[in-house]
Design an enzyme around this catalytic site. Structure first.
Site, short mmCIF file in Angstrom:
data_model
loop_
_atom_site.label_atom_id
_atom_site.label_comp_id
_atom_site.label_asym_id
_atom_site.label_seq_id
_atom_site.Cartn_x
_atom_site.Cartn_y
_atom_site.Cartn_z
CE LYS A 60 -6.45 2.20 -6.34
NZ LYS A 60 -5.03 1.97 -6.14
CE LYS A 66 1.24 5.06 -1.69
NZ LYS A 66 0.24 4.72 -0.68
CE LYS A 93 -4.70 -2.54 -0.58
NZ LYS A 93 -4.18 -3.86 -0.50
#
Ligand code: AMP
Ligand code: TRP
Length: 324
Positions: free
Chosen positions: A192, A112, A195
């Site tokens: 991965k 992040k 979204k």
């Protein structure tokens, strides 16, 4: 007494087939044996969502995905994290037994920091502590998650051990439960399916959208021409066939290796199978989407039921910490 399950998902988009194969299938299956609590974690979403206007809508979209996949509101508690604010109190208390060094090592935190260097907020560092609070507030024994969440679960276990050591046996050390597809790769070939990066197929996608998405997916990069033999073991389309075309998987492997089937046909077949496998779910989802008042009812009832458990745990925690 039945053992308890807890899991959650962030309302930053609708759920995709990665969520479905990695987690939702277990959410549904575990209802047979456990008392299940499933939570749309809106506070967690705030750690990376600066524009919160879509939040309310996504909360409900996720609940639609879950109900359509087979969650049963009679047996299972479904609620929105912020509707049971006790979790934030427990988060603060657990933060006192969590060394900062543990949090700085968490792989998702490091990711992040790279993804949103302009917004490395305090909440982001505490993300796994809030997740530990979610799980322990409901005294969950089992946590169905995808592989990416394993480091968070390990941290929850460490926090529980430390807390119990310091204040006496209070919280339960949970175990993770993975499906046989714990990490679905992205359609763009990234590690991965996720979204925000737009490399996913939403459960709620139409059959046409599903086909378009599959058609744009990357396959084996070494297979440049139709007659080149493929390497299914490195192809994300092949790995999705593993679930959606299970009965034909040996044939698909062989045909790809022998260049008997091209990527376009192989993708068409996959899109067809995804669409037929999700047909019933999608139908149920549209029916439920036409009943917004029902979703409100589910969430009001869920929060009430969740709060009873939450208050009891928090009371014990505060007692054992000598706060009351
Ligand atoms: P999220 O929607 O990212 O909050 O994730 C909800 C659940 O789905 C978590 O248990 C994740 O580990 C799981 N999940 C998310 N993406 C994937 C993926 N690509 N493959 C397998 N599981 C996933
Ligand atoms: N961190 C999880 C994710 O990104 C969501 C989550 C929050 C969760 N609290 C949880 C998952 C508790 C399992 C249990 O997917």
């Amino acid at each position: 007494m039945k053992k308890r399950v807890f899991s959650g998902a962030r309302p930053t988009a609708r759920q995709h087939i990665g969520n479905y194969l990695g987690a939702i299938q277990n959410y549904v299956a575990l209802q047979e044996e456990y008392e299940c609590v499933y939570c749309v974690v809106d506070i967690h979403a705030l750690t990376s969502m600066e524009d919160t206007r879509p939040l309310q809508e996504y909360n409900r979209e996720i609940v639609l995905d879950w109900l359509a996949a087979g969650m049963d509101t009679e047996r299972t508690i479904i609620f929105i994290q912020s509707h049971v604010p006790e979790v934030m109190e427990l988060h603060t208390l657990l933060s006192m037994v969590t060394p900062l060094s543990w949090l700085m090592r968490v792989p998702t935190f490091k990711e992040k920091v790279k993804q949103q260097p302009e917004n490395v907020n305090y909440g982001l560092v505490g993300y796994p502590v809030l997740q530990a609070a979610d799980i322990t507030l409901y005294k969950a024994d089992v946590v169905p998650i995808g592989e990416d969440q394993l480091p968070h679960l390990e941290l929850t276990r460490e926090i529980v051990r430390r807390f119990n050591n310091q204040f006496g046996e209070t919280l339960i050390e949970p175990v993770a439960k993975l499906t046989s597809f714990p990490r679905i790769v992205g359609l763009d070939g990234s590690d991965k399916m996720g979204k925000t990066s737009g490399n996913a197929i939403e459960l709620a996608a139409t059959p046409e959208e599903t086909e378009v998405r599959i058609m744009t997916a990357v396959t084996d990069p070494a297979r440049r021409y139709r007659n080149d033999p493929g390497h299914p073991e490195v192809c994300n389309i092949y790995s999705l066939h593993g679930y959606f075309s299970e009965s034909q998987i040996a044939d698909i492997f062989r045909q790809c290796r022998a260049a008997e089937i091209g990527c376009v046909d192989c993708k068409k077949l996959l899109a067809e199978h995804i669409n037929s496998s999700l047909r019933a779910l999608r139908e149920k989802r549209s029916e439920l989407a036409a009943r917004p008042e029902y979703i409100t009812e589910v969430l009001t009832d869920g929060a009430q039921r969740a709060r009873i458990i939450a208050r009891e745990t928090l009371h014990q925690v505060k007692q054992n910490m000598r706060l009351i």
